[in-house]
Design a protein around this motif. Sequence first.
Motif, PDB file in Angstrom:
ATOM      1  N   HIS A 167      -9.806   9.542   2.650  1.00 27.27           N
ATOM      2  CA  HIS A 167      -8.706  10.334   2.119  1.00 27.27           C
ATOM      3  C   HIS A 167      -9.157  11.239   0.971  1.00 27.27           C
ATOM      4  O   HIS A 167      -8.573  12.304   0.750  1.00 27.27           O
ATOM      5  N   TYR A 168     -10.168  10.798   0.243  1.00 27.90           N
ATOM      6  CA  TYR A 168     -10.752  11.633  -0.823  1.00 27.90           C
ATOM      7  C   TYR A 168     -11.276  12.933  -0.223  1.00 27.90           C
ATOM      8  O   TYR A 168     -11.008  14.034  -0.714  1.00 27.90           O
TER       9      TYR A 168
ATOM     10  N   ALA B 170     -20.225  21.315   3.459  1.00 27.35           N
ATOM     11  CA  ALA B 170     -20.990  20.585   2.449  1.00 27.35           C
ATOM     12  C   ALA B 170     -20.167  19.445   1.863  1.00 27.35           C
ATOM     13  O   ALA B 170     -20.651  18.313   1.725  1.00 27.35           O
ATOM     14  N   VAL B 171     -18.906  19.738   1.533  1.00 21.98           N
ATOM     15  CA  VAL B 171     -18.022  18.701   0.988  1.00 21.98           C
ATOM     16  C   VAL B 171     -17.741  17.640   2.048  1.00 21.98           C
ATOM     17  O   VAL B 171     -17.713  16.435   1.762  1.00 21.98           O
ATOM     18  N   HIS B 172     -17.540  18.065   3.283  1.00 24.76           N
ATOM     19  CA  HIS B 172     -17.276  17.123   4.376  1.00 24.76           C
ATOM     20  C   HIS B 172     -18.432  16.138   4.530  1.00 24.76           C
ATOM     21  O   HIS B 172     -18.223  14.940   4.782  1.00 24.76           O
ATOM     22  N   SER B 173     -19.658  16.630   4.371  1.00 21.33           N
ATOM     23  CA  SER B 173     -20.842  15.781   4.543  1.00 21.33           C
ATOM     24  C   SER B 173     -21.038  14.795   3.399  1.00 21.33           C
ATOM     25  O   SER B 173     -21.653  13.735   3.598  1.00 21.33           O
ATOM     26  N   ASP B 174     -20.531  15.148   2.219  1.00 20.63           N
ATOM     27  CA  ASP B 174     -20.824  14.352   1.026  1.00 20.63           C
ATOM     28  C   ASP B 174     -19.656  13.508   0.531  1.00 20.63           C
ATOM     29  O   ASP B 174     -19.774  12.862  -0.521  1.00 20.63           O
TER      30      ASP B 174
ATOM     31  N   HIS C 242      -6.456   4.975  -5.521  1.00 21.65           N
ATOM     32  CA  HIS C 242      -7.668   4.308  -6.005  1.00 21.65           C
ATOM     33  C   HIS C 242      -8.871   5.248  -5.907  1.00 21.65           C
ATOM     34  O   HIS C 242      -8.868   6.219  -5.151  1.00 21.65           O
ATOM     35  N   GLY C 243      -9.895   4.917  -6.685  1.00 23.19           N
ATOM     36  CA  GLY C 243     -11.182   5.578  -6.583  1.00 23.19           C
ATOM     37  C   GLY C 243     -11.149   7.071  -6.846  1.00 23.19           C
ATOM     38  O   GLY C 243     -10.377   7.583  -7.662  1.00 23.19           O
TER      39      GLY C 243
ATOM     40  N   GLY D  91       0.826  -1.189   0.000  1.00 23.88           N
ATOM     41  CA  GLY D  91       0.000   0.000   0.000  1.00 23.88           C
ATOM     42  C   GLY D  91       0.866   1.247   0.000  1.00 23.88           C
ATOM     43  O   GLY D  91       2.074   1.186  -0.238  1.00 23.88           O
ATOM     44  N   CYS D  92       0.288   2.366   0.286  1.00 26.74           N
ATOM     45  CA  CYS D  92       1.068   3.605   0.334  1.00 26.74           C
ATOM     46  C   CYS D  92       0.543   4.483   1.457  1.00 26.74           C
ATOM     47  O   CYS D  92      -0.593   4.321   1.908  1.00 26.74           O
ATOM     48  N   ASP D  93       1.386   5.398   1.900  1.00 32.49           N
ATOM     49  CA  ASP D  93       0.992   6.316   2.969  1.00 32.49           C
ATOM     50  C   ASP D  93       0.271   7.498   2.327  1.00 32.49           C
ATOM     51  O   ASP D  93       0.885   8.497   1.946  1.00 32.49           O
ATOM     52  N   THR D  94      -1.031   7.360   2.225  1.00 33.29           N
ATOM     53  CA  THR D  94      -1.842   8.356   1.518  1.00 33.29           C
ATOM     54  C   THR D  94      -1.779   9.724   2.188  1.00 33.29           C
ATOM     55  O   THR D  94      -1.822  10.757   1.509  1.00 33.29           O
TER      56      THR D  94
END
Length: 316
Positions: free
Chosen positions: A303-304, A295-299, A70-71, A28-31
């Motif tokens: 890590h994204y 708003a962004v935090h809620s949706d 990913h994602g 994996g990686c340290d995101t």
Amino acid sequence: MATMKIPMTVPSPRVDADQLFKAFKGRGCDTSVIINILAHRNATQRALIEQEYETKFSDDLRKRLQSELHGHLKKAVLLWMPEAVERDASILKHALRGAVTDHKAVAEIICTRTGSQLRQIKQVYFNTFGVKLEQDIESEASGNHKRVLLAYLNTTRYEGPEIDNKIVENDARVLKSAVARKRKSDDQTLIQIFTDRSRTHLVAVRSTYRSMYGKELGKAIRDETRGNFEHVLLTILQCAENSSFYFAKALRKSMKGLGTDDTALIRMVVTRAEVDMQYIVSEYRKRYKKTLYNAVHSDTTGHYRAFLLSLLGPNV
């Protein structure tokens, strides 16, 4: 103004490249390391990190990010890495020639950029993909929608603050006649005025139209045009009046209802973070009584979420 925060003392590109290399090692990686570095470096700094990474490790940083992430996080980081013109060209290519044509993304990029930016985008598009942007628009758009995009892309507009009040009043009358009669020639009149006039001029036309006829020009456009053609005309008009509100409204729409339109959310946060996101954040709070950060935090999640919030800056 930008919202992403750059440290007071920025490590050298070599130090950042070393830290990224270490973050990729092992399973994996340290995101968190990737976010803490890349989300807090401007375009010039990111380019220098890429150069240093390739020189020191004989590896392509973007390809490594592609394989390690990913994602939605991967989409966001990879869109963040290029400088603005390269990014815009890439967005347009994917929107026009992807599995599904994203006409709204095409309108957003073309109709919110200046004439000089569009000239650069066209050149990079051709150099990168070996085909003219206009050719892909010809293939994927049609009718008035195609005509207005091509006209906006290729018309040299005056971009200064001066206006001629006589021309403004005449344009208001011509537009009133065009939306009322709705002949083919009237559509061409709409296209000509919306693609030929400066943003300052269009704002004056909108105000004059309201004063002369007691109706909003935007409502007249919505009443008498349809589909993608209507969307492009309204995008041009809204961005001339208040581009920050245009993006605030589009961001809210991307997070409203069932499910989040992550492609649109990523595109707007990434493309505006180094340009005018501070004004968009302020407009969002003023219009919707909620911070864009919340708003962004809620949706979003994980890590994204952390990456997008880093680009948005403090919760204000």
